[in-house]
Each structure stands twice: as structure tokens, then as C-alpha cells.
Write an enzyme that holds these catalytic residues in place. Sequence first.
Site, PDB file in Angstrom:
ATOM      1  N   ASP A 122      20.096 -20.257  78.517  1.00  0.00           N
ATOM      2  CA  ASP A 122      20.145 -21.097  79.706  1.00  0.00           C
ATOM      3  C   ASP A 122      21.231 -20.663  80.336  1.00  0.00           C
ATOM      4  OD1 ASP A 122      17.843 -21.874  78.209  1.00  0.00           O
ATOM      5  OD2 ASP A 122      18.803 -24.009  78.094  1.00  0.00           O
ATOM      6  N   GLU A 172      15.879   4.698  78.389  1.00  0.00           N
ATOM      7  CA  GLU A 172      15.088   5.177  79.723  1.00  0.00           C
ATOM      8  C   GLU A 172      16.325   5.547  80.656  1.00  0.00           C
ATOM      9  OE1 GLU A 172      11.933   3.852  82.772  1.00  0.00           O
ATOM     10  OE2 GLU A 172      13.471   2.758  82.346  1.00  0.00           O
ATOM     11  N   HIS A 181       4.045   5.149  80.866  1.00  0.00           N
ATOM     12  CA  HIS A 181       3.345   3.934  81.708  1.00  0.00           C
ATOM     13  C   HIS A 181       3.792   4.219  83.264  1.00  0.00           C
ATOM     14  CE1 HIS A 181       7.090   2.613  80.589  1.00  0.00           C
ATOM     15  NE2 HIS A 181       7.080   1.385  81.487  1.00  0.00           N
ATOM     16  N   VAL A 212      -1.758  37.538  72.929  1.00  0.00           N
ATOM     17  CA  VAL A 212      -0.291  37.265  72.608  1.00  0.00           C
ATOM     18  C   VAL A 212      -0.203  37.914  70.864  1.00  0.00           C
ATOM     19  CG1 VAL A 212       0.453  35.615  74.389  1.00  0.00           C
ATOM     20  CG2 VAL A 212      -0.334  34.992  71.995  1.00  0.00           C
ATOM     21  N   ASP A 265      14.918  -0.369  78.502  1.00  0.00           N
ATOM     22  CA  ASP A 265      14.363  -0.078  79.733  1.00  0.00           C
ATOM     23  C   ASP A 265      15.430   0.075  80.921  1.00  0.00           C
ATOM     24  OD1 ASP A 265      11.971  -0.405  81.899  1.00  0.00           O
ATOM     25  OD2 ASP A 265      13.291  -2.019  82.338  1.00  0.00           O
ATOM     26  N   LEU A 279      -4.148  30.972  62.416  1.00  0.00           N
ATOM     27  CA  LEU A 279      -4.481  30.299  63.576  1.00  0.00           C
ATOM     28  C   LEU A 279      -4.725  28.647  63.036  1.00  0.00           C
ATOM     29  CD1 LEU A 279      -4.726  29.824  66.555  1.00  0.00           C
ATOM     30  CD2 LEU A 279      -7.380  30.401  66.286  1.00  0.00           C
ATOM     31  N   ALA A 280      -3.931  27.933  63.267  1.00  0.00           N
ATOM     32  CA  ALA A 280      -4.226  26.342  62.904  1.00  0.00           C
ATOM     33  C   ALA A 280      -4.695  25.471  63.732  1.00  0.00           C
ATOM     34  CB  ALA A 280      -2.501  26.028  62.140  1.00  0.00           C
ATOM     35  N   PHE A 289      19.567  -3.133  90.447  1.00  0.00           N
ATOM     36  CA  PHE A 289      17.955  -3.395  90.362  1.00  0.00           C
ATOM     37  C   PHE A 289      17.597  -4.543  91.655  1.00  0.00           C
ATOM     38  CE2 PHE A 289      14.038  -5.365  88.777  1.00  0.00           C
ATOM     39  CZ  PHE A 289      13.567  -4.100  88.407  1.00  0.00           C
TER      40      PHE A 289
END
Length: 445
Positions: free
Chosen positions: A139, A228, A313, A405, A202, A415-416, A165
Site C-alpha cells: 500500500d 526482457e 506475445h 548440401v 518484464d 537424417l533425423a 514507461f
Amino acid sequence: MATGRRLSMILLLLLLGLASGDKILFQGFNWESWRQSGGWYNLLMGKVDDIVAAGVTHVWLPPPSHSVSTQGYMPGRLYDLDASRYGTSMELKSLISALHGKGIQAIADVVINHRCADYKDSRGIYCIFEGGTPDGRLDWGPHMICRDDTQFSDGTGNLDTGADFAAAPDIDHLNGVVQRELTDWLLWLKSDEVGFDAWRLDFARGYSPEVAKVYIEGTTPVGLAVAELWDSMAYGGDGKPEYNQDAHRQALVDWVDRVGGTASAGMVFDFTTKGIMNTAVEGELWRLIDQQGKAPGVIGWWPAKAVTFVDNHDTGSTQQMWPFPSDKVMQGYAYILTHPGNPCIFYDHFFDWGLKEQIAALVAVRQRNGVTATSSLKIMLHDADAYVAEIDGKVVMKIGSRYDVSSLIPPGFHLAAHGNGYAVWEKIAAAAAAADHRTSSSASL
């Protein structure tokens, strides 16, 4: 002191090999997830088995608290988890418990740079904060706002330690009460009462690395606290990124250094690699090597601290701020899921785009061959239409429009995995072991 549940969780993670350094992150939401009828947490609960089967070790969940914005990135009453548009607190706890039961860690999206107030002060400005509990925790008043955030502050706080911000009050993270109460809130999120294990920070540009270090060291997240730090790259006159992005990745590496380096859980999303890949897959794959012959992003300098990704996002989803070329998304995954660094899979690509099997196949190759964040990388070809690399001497991958290649593939490789514009080979011994495992598993049914 760790509780019995927490100790059991740690033991399970060790048994699954997650302490070895290999992490596969999964972003478990997009920009529109809050709209889900019946709640996003409940929807995700029904997808846990698919996520587990894909070899994921960490699931990044959306911001859990009350928020003025529906997506959760304008938080207010931080302790109020029942006001989230993603579901109730009990649904969140049930989801985290289900993840833990499968040996998967839960990452909380921590939005602490800014905060929205519930009430106006005598000036008529929204700057009186409510924490979401019956007592006085979190608070706060205008003196908890950075004094250079003149739209909201009363001028008595400290100067902001990072970027502004504009949409909400910038919290004064040099205030001792702020640091103590936010640390207590994070510890509550990490306790058995909620159950989160790790953090995604963030808008970490909004406060200094030294501030981030306070929260990381004060809460000891399990394995990671990934930041970020989305800054602009250097662009040329043609509107494309410059070849050399060392300054961009240096800023990311500097942040890791300042939060404690190797000893810290601090990590960064590798926006350098993301930006270079966006352009490279459009016929400019020569960009995927730096002047020293290494990968050009953070993974070329400090791969253990880099979280690589194709989209999230913000960059993708409905926001489309910096989207990966949609027809080449699997080339992006073929790169990040075979290369050093800690790859992150995006929900949309895995579930909504129908790429689940292809992505899971790449993860299986990675894990079968013991590729980790710090694996060795040998770049064998970096032409406009083809990029070929060998990882740990066990895996060879190719992306690009060039089909043949074969002259570069060492003898003894099989080849996987393959798809539009990509192919991955592994040593025949690994392929045979995988086939034997499938055969024995079938025989036991």
C-alpha cells in the site's frame, strides 16, 4: 527452509537431468489468451501432457496479478491473483502443481518497473496504491514513484534508474520499502502458497541491473531470471540490420555481468539473434556468422545466459511488432533448437500453427544428443541460400532454400528431422539408439 514438496520437486528435476544445464522454455500464452472462455489456466491444464511430451523443462506463464490492462502488463494489486483475466488463484495453483508433477518449472512474468494505482490523491492524480491484502503490504503513495516521473510523483522519490514507461507510474526501486515489499511478494509467489520457481523480468530496461540484482539475489529463483531487454538494433540505409550487431549484444551481456554474471540466475532474451534471424532467413543467411566465426548473437559470446526465441506475445501473436517471416518459422526453430543457448518455444507456433510434431522432433534430436546451452558450434557454410552448422560433433543442421548440401554432411550421419527449408542429421549411433528405445517401448505395451 525448503518444505517437503519443494525438496521433492528439486529431486525430481535432478533425476530428469535439468540440473545439467539444458533448458527448453515454453511461452504458455499469447496476447489474446485472456479472452479464453473458461479461463486460460484451465485450457493450459489440458495441454500439460503435450508440453511434457515435447521435452519442455520450463513453462512461462502470464502476469498473475490484478491489472488495469487485460493482458496483465499494467499491474495494480499485486497480491490479488483472483482478479487476473487468465483465471483464479486456485486455477493457477492447480496448473503449477500439474507442471511440477511432471517435473516442469513454472516461470512467473514479473512486471515491477511500473504499477497502476487504485485511488487519486488530493491533487486528483492516481498515485495511491493498494496491495491486495487486508494489511498494508504494497500500500504505497506518491513518494514511492520516481521523482522524474512528474506526471505521477510528488517529487520526493529518487531518480529513475532506467528507461521511462509513460503509461503508468515508474516505481522508485531505490526506496528501501519498495525493495523489501517487492522481494516479499516475489518470495510469496515462490512459496508453496503459489508455487512459481523462476522469473521473467518484464521491461527490464526500466530499472538498472543493480536493482534487478537485488530482486534476483533476494529471491533465489530456481535456475533462471530472464530479462526482457528489447533495444533497437543498428540499421543501414536500406532499412535492414547492419551486419555487425556487437554493440547490441554487448548491452545484453553487460546486463548479465552487472546482475552477477556466472554466479547469478540472471539471463537475457537474445534479441540480437532474433533480429538477425528475421532478416537472415530471407535469403541472407550469410548474416549467421560474426567476424570471429561465431554465432552473431548473445549465443556467440555467452550462450549459457541467452534465451533464444523465434517470436513471443509482442513480436508475433496479434501485435506483430517484429514478426519472424511466417513461411520460415520452422527454419528459426531448426536454428535455435540445435544451437547453443536456451531455446524458448512459442505457444502459437506449437499449438495453433500445427507445428507441434516438427518442433517436438527437433527437441528430441537436441536432447537425444545431449546438446546444451554451452555446446560447441562449428559453422560449415554461410551463403545467402544455405547455412550449415555442426553442434558438438553429434548434430548437423541446414537451413535455407538450397536443397543439396550432401557434400558437407560427414560420414556416419543420418537424417533425423526435416521440413520446408530445413534438415537435421545426427550420428547413426544416436539414431539407432532412438530406434531401439522405440522398439523396446512398443514391445512393453
